[in-house]
Write a protein that holds these residues in place. Structure first.
Motif, PDB file in Angstrom:
ATOM      1  N   TRP A  22      35.069 -37.317  33.557  1.00  0.00           N
ATOM      2  CA  TRP A  22      34.557 -36.733  32.323  1.00  0.00           C
ATOM      3  C   TRP A  22      34.480 -35.211  32.438  1.00  0.00           C
ATOM      4  CZ3 TRP A  22      29.979 -33.970  31.513  1.00  0.00           C
ATOM      5  CH2 TRP A  22      29.663 -33.722  30.181  1.00  0.00           C
ATOM      6  N   ARG A  23      33.967 -34.725  33.564  1.00  0.00           N
ATOM      7  CA  ARG A  23      33.857 -33.284  33.754  1.00  0.00           C
ATOM      8  C   ARG A  23      35.238 -32.634  33.804  1.00  0.00           C
ATOM      9  NH1 ARG A  23      29.299 -30.776  35.267  1.00  0.00           N
ATOM     10  NH2 ARG A  23      30.543 -29.250  36.400  1.00  0.00           N
ATOM     11  N   SER A  24      36.193 -33.296  34.462  1.00  0.00           N
ATOM     12  CA  SER A  24      37.549 -32.751  34.536  1.00  0.00           C
ATOM     13  C   SER A  24      38.140 -32.591  33.143  1.00  0.00           C
ATOM     14  CB  SER A  24      38.422 -33.674  35.387  1.00  0.00           C
ATOM     15  OG  SER A  24      39.779 -33.266  35.340  1.00  0.00           O
ATOM     16  N   LEU A  25      37.959 -33.629  32.293  1.00  0.00           N
ATOM     17  CA  LEU A  25      38.498 -33.554  30.940  1.00  0.00           C
ATOM     18  C   LEU A  25      37.803 -32.464  30.127  1.00  0.00           C
ATOM     19  CD1 LEU A  25      40.308 -34.611  28.700  1.00  0.00           C
ATOM     20  CD2 LEU A  25      38.595 -36.370  28.221  1.00  0.00           C
ATOM     21  N   GLN A  26      36.472 -32.343  30.258  1.00  0.00           N
ATOM     22  CA  GLN A  26      35.747 -31.329  29.490  1.00  0.00           C
ATOM     23  C   GLN A  26      36.187 -29.915  29.884  1.00  0.00           C
ATOM     24  OE1 GLN A  26      34.014 -32.465  26.924  1.00  0.00           O
ATOM     25  NE2 GLN A  26      34.654 -34.438  27.775  1.00  0.00           N
ATOM     26  N   ILE A  27      36.431 -29.704  31.171  1.00  0.00           N
ATOM     27  CA  ILE A  27      36.892 -28.390  31.625  1.00  0.00           C
ATOM     28  C   ILE A  27      38.264 -28.082  31.041  1.00  0.00           C
ATOM     29  CG2 ILE A  27      37.626 -27.092  33.660  1.00  0.00           C
ATOM     30  CD1 ILE A  27      35.395 -28.530  35.220  1.00  0.00           C
ATOM     31  N   GLU A  28      39.148 -29.090  31.015  1.00  0.00           N
ATOM     32  CA  GLU A  28      40.475 -28.881  30.439  1.00  0.00           C
ATOM     33  C   GLU A  28      40.372 -28.606  28.943  1.00  0.00           C
ATOM     34  OE1 GLU A  28      43.635 -29.259  31.898  1.00  0.00           O
ATOM     35  OE2 GLU A  28      43.460 -30.629  33.593  1.00  0.00           O
ATOM     36  N   LEU A  29      39.496 -29.344  28.244  1.00  0.00           N
ATOM     37  CA  LEU A  29      39.355 -29.158  26.802  1.00  0.00           C
ATOM     38  C   LEU A  29      38.785 -27.789  26.469  1.00  0.00           C
ATOM     39  CD1 LEU A  29      38.033 -32.645  25.629  1.00  0.00           C
ATOM     40  CD2 LEU A  29      40.340 -31.716  25.416  1.00  0.00           C
ATOM     41  N   ALA A  30      37.933 -27.265  27.368  1.00  0.00           N
ATOM     42  CA  ALA A  30      37.356 -25.946  27.125  1.00  0.00           C
ATOM     43  C   ALA A  30      38.429 -24.857  27.117  1.00  0.00           C
ATOM     44  CB  ALA A  30      36.298 -25.638  28.185  1.00  0.00           C
ATOM     45  N   ALA A  31      39.570 -25.156  27.745  1.00  0.00           N
ATOM     46  CA  ALA A  31      40.656 -24.173  27.808  1.00  0.00           C
ATOM     47  C   ALA A  31      41.651 -24.325  26.661  1.00  0.00           C
ATOM     48  CB  ALA A  31      41.387 -24.303  29.149  1.00  0.00           C
ATOM     49  N   LEU A  32      41.411 -25.269  25.723  1.00  0.00           N
ATOM     50  CA  LEU A  32      42.320 -25.423  24.588  1.00  0.00           C
ATOM     51  C   LEU A  32      42.331 -24.144  23.761  1.00  0.00           C
ATOM     52  CD1 LEU A  32      41.698 -29.019  23.202  1.00  0.00           C
ATOM     53  CD2 LEU A  32      43.806 -28.140  24.190  1.00  0.00           C
ATOM     54  N   PRO A  33      43.499 -23.664  23.378  1.00  0.00           N
ATOM     55  CA  PRO A  33      43.551 -22.457  22.538  1.00  0.00           C
ATOM     56  C   PRO A  33      42.925 -22.704  21.175  1.00  0.00           C
ATOM     57  CG  PRO A  33      45.709 -22.986  23.500  1.00  0.00           C
ATOM     58  CD  PRO A  33      44.833 -24.168  23.725  1.00  0.00           C
ATOM     59  N   LYS A  34      42.598 -21.635  20.486  1.00  0.00           N
ATOM     60  CA  LYS A  34      42.042 -21.755  19.138  1.00  0.00           C
ATOM     61  C   LYS A  34      43.090 -22.358  18.205  1.00  0.00           C
ATOM     62  CE  LYS A  34      38.810 -17.884  19.538  1.00  0.00           C
ATOM     63  NZ  LYS A  34      38.396 -16.571  18.982  1.00  0.00           N
ATOM     64  N   GLY A  35      42.602 -23.113  17.243  1.00  0.00           N
ATOM     65  CA  GLY A  35      43.513 -23.693  16.271  1.00  0.00           C
ATOM     66  C   GLY A  35      43.883 -25.128  16.545  1.00  0.00           C
ATOM     67  N   TRP A  36      43.440 -25.674  17.691  1.00  0.00           N
ATOM     68  CA  TRP A  36      43.727 -27.074  17.991  1.00  0.00           C
ATOM     69  C   TRP A  36      42.659 -27.953  17.345  1.00  0.00           C
ATOM     70  CZ3 TRP A  36      47.298 -29.627  21.437  1.00  0.00           C
ATOM     71  CH2 TRP A  36      48.324 -28.798  21.875  1.00  0.00           C
ATOM     72  N   THR A  37      43.065 -29.122  16.890  1.00  0.00           N
ATOM     73  CA  THR A  37      42.185 -30.059  16.209  1.00  0.00           C
ATOM     74  C   THR A  37      42.107 -31.347  17.012  1.00  0.00           C
ATOM     75  OG1 THR A  37      42.863 -29.148  14.083  1.00  0.00           O
ATOM     76  CG2 THR A  37      41.750 -31.283  14.036  1.00  0.00           C
ATOM     77  N   GLU A  38      40.903 -31.924  17.056  1.00  0.00           N
ATOM     78  CA  GLU A  38      40.716 -33.183  17.793  1.00  0.00           C
ATOM     79  C   GLU A  38      40.632 -34.343  16.816  1.00  0.00           C
ATOM     80  OE1 GLU A  38      37.582 -35.425  20.833  1.00  0.00           O
ATOM     81  OE2 GLU A  38      37.186 -33.383  20.135  1.00  0.00           O
ATOM     82  N   GLY A  39      41.182 -35.489  17.220  1.00  0.00           N
ATOM     83  CA  GLY A  39      41.102 -36.691  16.403  1.00  0.00           C
ATOM     84  C   GLY A  39      41.156 -37.928  17.260  1.00  0.00           C
ATOM     85  N   ALA A  40      40.774 -39.057  16.694  1.00  0.00           N
ATOM     86  CA  ALA A  40      40.827 -40.329  17.410  1.00  0.00           C
ATOM     87  C   ALA A  40      42.132 -41.038  17.095  1.00  0.00           C
ATOM     88  CB  ALA A  40      39.642 -41.205  17.013  1.00  0.00           C
ATOM     89  N   LEU A  41      42.515 -41.943  17.993  1.00  0.00           N
ATOM     90  CA  LEU A  41      43.723 -42.723  17.772  1.00  0.00           C
ATOM     91  C   LEU A  41      43.414 -44.084  17.166  1.00  0.00           C
ATOM     92  CD1 LEU A  41      45.808 -41.980  20.988  1.00  0.00           C
ATOM     93  CD2 LEU A  41      46.087 -41.034  18.715  1.00  0.00           C
ATOM     94  N   GLY A  42      42.191 -44.276  16.743  1.00  0.00           N
ATOM     95  CA  GLY A  42      41.841 -45.552  16.140  1.00  0.00           C
ATOM     96  C   GLY A  42      41.456 -46.611  17.149  1.00  0.00           C
ATOM     97  N   ARG A  43      41.443 -46.269  18.441  1.00  0.00           N
ATOM     98  CA  ARG A  43      41.058 -47.208  19.483  1.00  0.00           C
ATOM     99  C   ARG A  43      40.165 -46.490  20.477  1.00  0.00           C
ATOM    100  NH1 ARG A  43      46.101 -50.859  21.279  1.00  0.00           N
ATOM    101  NH2 ARG A  43      45.015 -50.595  23.227  1.00  0.00           N
TER     102      ARG A  43
END
Length: 275
Positions: A227-248
């Motif tokens: 979980w921490r690894s993913l959060q650190i990677e997500l913190a580095a996402l550039p501006k303008g990226w949008t998050e969404g679910a895949l329905g599962r």
């Protein structure tokens, strides 16, 4: 081991067994999972040092269960290599190197600790290489299909369970505890979207239950690390990226270009326009 030492070892194990059984029968507070683990480990150690033909046959049976144990892991790469080749098939093998799609497989180099990205298909370019190297990574361009198969086997080589896989003079293992979701590689390749499929979806992190044993604690720590690894990677996402679910429950996605189909579709991987 001398007979006196063996007798002392048996005595220690017998006392642990007695305490384990008494506390279990009387339901007394005692770390029974720990004592059970000690008993199993003690029994295996005793089996390894016991002399005589009966012990030799028992040891041979144990080693037949882990026939590839050679010191750096319980199992070697041969079975997983055959499995990957069977799953990929003859046509897929021809496309593993030199195809039209950029393929990136990640593993950890044991000699210098670098996260290594094995790439095949179109050349990712100098910008990709520079971004990866700034993050203490390495790019290895692969030209032979079997080398990409070895990269996949190395990427699944869980340390201690599987032997490291040697590729071009370096030993590699699974990089999961350091880069379980290598979003940085997708960003370095200027991807339009990132789809993460979780083979083992993490349970919701919450208060520990009073009866959590060592195995549960270990599982929780692995989940927290991922979980921490993913959060650190997500913190580095550039501006303008949008998050969404895949329905599962076992998938998430992020994009910087609007998809052609509605958000939440499991087929979202087919919704982004080709570049």
């Amino acid at each position: 081991m001398r007979p006196g030492c063996r007798a002392g070892w048996v005595g220690v194990c017998s006392w642990v067994l007695r305490v384990h059984l008494i506390t279990w029968a009387l339901d007394l507070p005692w770390p029974r999972s720990f004592s059970a683990s000690l008993l199993v480990a003690g029994g295996l150690v005793y089996l390894m040092i016991l002399p005589g033909p009966t012990a030799d046959r028992a040891r041979a049976m144990v080693f037949r269960l882990i026939p590839e144990a050679r010191g750096s892991g319980l199992w070697g790469p041969s079975t997983r290599r055959k499995l990957v080749m069977r799953l990929v098939g003859a046509e897929g093998m021809r496309q593993l190197a030199g195809g039209d799609t950029l393929l990136v497989i990640t593993a950890l180099a044991l000699d210098d600790g670098r996260i290594t990205h094995f790439v095949s298909g179109p050349s990712p370019g100098d910008t990709f290489r520079q971004r990866v190297e700034r993050g203490l990574g390495r790019v290895v361009e692969v030209e032979r299909p079997m080398e990409m198969v070895d990269a996949a086997v190395a990427s699944s080589a869980i340390p201690l369970l599987f032997e490291p896989v040697r590729i071009r003079g370096h030993d590699y293992v699974d990089a999961g505890q350091f880069s379980n979701q290598p979003l940085a590689a997708a960003l370095a390749a200027e991807a339009d979207a990132v789809v993460v499929v979780l083979l083992v979806p993490p349970a919701a992190l919450g208060p520990r239950s009073p009866g959590e044993d060592l195995v549960s604690l270990g599982s929780r720590l692995v989940e927290i690390a991922n979980w921490r690894s993913l959060q650190i990677e997500l913190a580095a996402l550039p501006k303008g990226w949008t998050e969404g679910a895949l329905g599962r429950r076992d998938g998430r996605c992020w994009w910087r270009r609007p998809p052609r189909c509605r958000a939440g579709s499991w087929a979202s991987i087919q919704c982004w326009p080709s570049r």
